[in-house]
Scaffold this active site. Structure first.
Site, PDB file in Angstrom:
ATOM      1  NE  ARG A 103      -0.899  -7.547   2.760  1.00 22.94           N
ATOM      2  CZ  ARG A 103       0.415  -7.771   2.872  1.00 22.94           C
ATOM      3  NH1 ARG A 103       1.025  -6.551   3.207  1.00 22.94           N
ATOM      4  NH2 ARG A 103       1.067  -8.647   2.288  1.00 22.94           N
ATOM      5  CG  HIS A 129       2.446  -4.862   7.239  1.00 28.23           C
ATOM      6  ND1 HIS A 129       3.266  -5.636   7.714  1.00 28.23           N
ATOM      7  CD2 HIS A 129       2.510  -5.255   5.905  1.00 28.23           C
ATOM      8  CE1 HIS A 129       3.937  -6.529   6.980  1.00 28.23           C
ATOM      9  NE2 HIS A 129       3.435  -6.010   5.932  1.00 28.23           N
ATOM     10  CG  HIS A 133      -0.056  -7.981   7.234  1.00 27.11           C
ATOM     11  ND1 HIS A 133      -0.632  -9.329   7.435  1.00 27.11           N
ATOM     12  CD2 HIS A 133       0.691  -8.521   6.204  1.00 27.11           C
ATOM     13  CE1 HIS A 133      -0.391 -10.422   6.488  1.00 27.11           C
ATOM     14  NE2 HIS A 133       0.606  -9.782   5.941  1.00 27.11           N
ATOM     15  NE  ARG A 159       2.934  -2.755   1.287  1.00 31.52           N
ATOM     16  CZ  ARG A 159       3.267  -4.102   1.363  1.00 31.52           C
ATOM     17  NH1 ARG A 159       4.238  -4.660   0.404  1.00 31.52           N
ATOM     18  NH2 ARG A 159       2.850  -4.493   2.315  1.00 31.52           N
ATOM     19  CD  GLU A 185       2.685 -12.552  -0.603  1.00 28.35           C
ATOM     20  OE1 GLU A 185       2.686 -11.318  -0.715  1.00 28.35           O
ATOM     21  OE2 GLU A 185       3.681 -13.280   0.048  1.00 28.35           O
TER      22      GLU A 185
END
Ligand code: SIN
Length: 533
Positions: A269, A328, A229, A363, A114
């Site tokens: 992200r 998110h 997100h 994060r 990811e």
């Protein structure tokens, strides 16, 4: 009055892990949750759990480095090391407890990649239904333990005496106020995506734990860092269905209005969401596209996503999917040391509600189920060893022993938005609770979303302050209590976002587009008990 040794508030990965571990001891443990024990943000988690589980090219050091890089200079290094080093053991324990993660043809754990990860290290279950499996496993274990489960109970205030926590008050869905006495209270109540109109979080994610802590005068930090997100389905559905980052990990591409790529899809992200916001503003669009048409065996690999898209009339193998960023994950929260103790004796926090220092300003994907497992286990172990009260470790070093190093803490400087806003909001006097919640969410999405400015934040603070000023002292329903919690969380977020005059991680200011060395510090909120909404 009910009496327990430990009351755990919340039924996500952290709360369940703690309650189930403690219930194996002689302690009297209760878990309270405002919906059913299976309703939590954990259930909604898709991509998975990041942990170094034996891929030879990967290492703990690389996972630590990726986490620190994503956190944009505000992670607590010790906390990150704890998270990554202890993660594999906690995941192995979850597997022993019965969790079934996806495996490859050789029977080894299937690992996905990811954004922000240098290696494929994300375990997943049911393709992109990892949270369902984690929740199922832990709920099964909880029901086999001696813990008392109180569903449809919303904690409304902490009871604090001269020696710290004495218990809490909880509202039942039927409107009854219950007093619960406890030596220890553990906040594990998750995040606050419901601060925003566009969110991937379930309706229960209203920042209750942060509000409880703020009202009790317990320090909370980093609340300006709400992660957006990048790829939530752009559709009039609330919460917005998530299109897991694992899709991009498998090769799905982001495309702008002209069909061109514009960002490295596997960047962290914050970088991707920021690039999307820029392109959307330049091209006058309210969404962009995720192109998953080249992914092989989409339906087989991601059955839950395929079904969700089919429901929305979309076929990912044929057409690009409309996507936009959505609130998110809240990186900020109740400040804890390395075993989850807060600054108040007997009050602990773990999971998304906590700020253990592992996420910093942004994060790393799939580090949050891991955080719940690792710090949940740490809280349980500290409680079993008779712990009570903060130590100068992790994030609390800055408060317990300010000269011992780490990232410095500064106090939040908040204007009296409530007073100014009350004036601006006379016209909302007749609004019901739901209408006010919608106004708060729309205001936050408009002014405190992916890209912020002083002007917008000021406008939002006046509206939110006005709403807060109109709330009564004692909530008589879940809706009123949640609105009070949202107003408090929103006020704190707006105050910190206005104060942080730079762009860092998931906090982006159009008027201060670069990071600033002067802001390598965290903003701490600590209110006088009983003041404000
Ligand atoms: C996702 O599957 O993209 C969500 C994973 C996460 O938020 O960590």
């Amino acid at each position: 009055v009910s009496r327990f040794d430990v009351v755990v508030v919340g039924s996500g990965v952290a709360g369940l892990s703690i309650a189930q571990r403690l219930a194996e001891s002689s302690l009297e443990v209760a878990l309270i949750t405002k919906a059913t024990v299976s309703d939590s943000t954990t259930t909604w988690a898709q991509g998975g759990v990041a942990a170094v589980m034996g891929n030879d090219e990967d290492s703990i050091d690389l996972h630590v480095a990726d986490t620190l890089r994503a956190g944009a200079g505000l992670c607590d290094i010790e906390a990150v090391q704890v998270l990554i080093e202890e993660g594999p053991r906690r995941v192995a324990e979850l597997i022993e407890l019965g969790a079934s993660f996806d495996r490859n043809d050789e029977g080894r754990l299937a690992l996905a990649r990811e954004g922000g990860h240098s290696h494929a290290r994300v375990l997943h279950a049911g393709g992109a239904a990892t949270g369902v499996e984690v929740q199922r496993t832990l709920v099964d274990a909880l029901f086999q333990s001696s813990a008392t489960v109180l569903e449809h109970h919303l904690a409304t205030s902490l009871r604090v005496g001269a020696n710290g926590i004495e218990g809490l008050s909880a509202l039942t869905r039927g409107g009854e106020l219950r007093e619960i006495t406890a030596e220890h209270v553990v906040l594990a109540s998750g995040g606050a995506g419901q601060l925003f109109e566009v969110t991937t979080n379930p309706p229960e994610a209203t920042g209750d734990g942060v509000a409880l802590a703020l009202r009790a005068g317990v320090p909370v930090a980093d609340v300006e860092f709400m992660q957006f997100h990048p790829t939530a389905l752009h559709a009039a559905i609330s919460p917005r269905p998530l299109l897991s980052e694992a899709l991009r990990g498998h090769g799905a591409l982001l495309r702008d209005g002209a069909g061109d790529r514009f960002v490295d899809e596997l960047a962290p992200r914050d970088v991707v969401a920021r690039a999307m916001a820029k392109v959307m503003a330049e091209q006058g669009l309210d969404h962009l596209w995720l192109d998953a048409t080249s992914l092989e065996r989409f339906a087989e690999r991601f059955p839950s996503l395929e079904a969700r898209l089919r429901e929305a009339g979309l076929d990912a193998s044929e057409a690009w999917i409309p996507v936009a960023p959505a609130a998110h994950h809240w990186a900020g929260g109740v400040m804890t040391d390395l075993v989850g103790s807060t600054m108040l004796e007997g009050l602990w926090a773990a999971g998304e509600v906590a700020n253990s220092g592992v996420h910093g300003a942004n994060r790393l994907a799939s580090n949050s189920l891991l955080e719940g497992l690792v710090f949940g286990a740490r809280v349980a172990e500290a409680l079993l060893q008779g712990g009570r009260g903060p130590s100068a470790t992790g994030l609390l070093r800055a408060l317990v022993a300010p000269r011992s190093g780490g990232i410095p803490a500064v106090s939040a400087q908040c204007r009296d938005a409530a007073r100014e806003g009350a004036e601006a909001l006379r016209e909302t006097q007749g609004m019901g609770t739901l209408e006010r919640r919608s106004l708060l969410q729309a205001t936050m999405t408009r002014h405190a979303g992916v890209v912020r400015s002083a002007e917008g934040l000021e406008r939002a603070a006046a509206i939110v302050g006005g709403l807060a000023a109109q709330l009564g002292q004692a909530a008589r329903s879940f809706g009123e209590a949640e609105l009070g919690n949202l107003a408090l969380g929103a006020s704190a977020l707006l105050c910190s976002a206005a104060q942080r005059e730079e762009s860092r991680g998931s906090h982006v200011r159009a008027d201060f587009p670069e990071p600033s060395v002067a802001w390598e510090r965290r903003i701490v909120h600590q209110r006088e008990e009983g003041v404000g909404p």
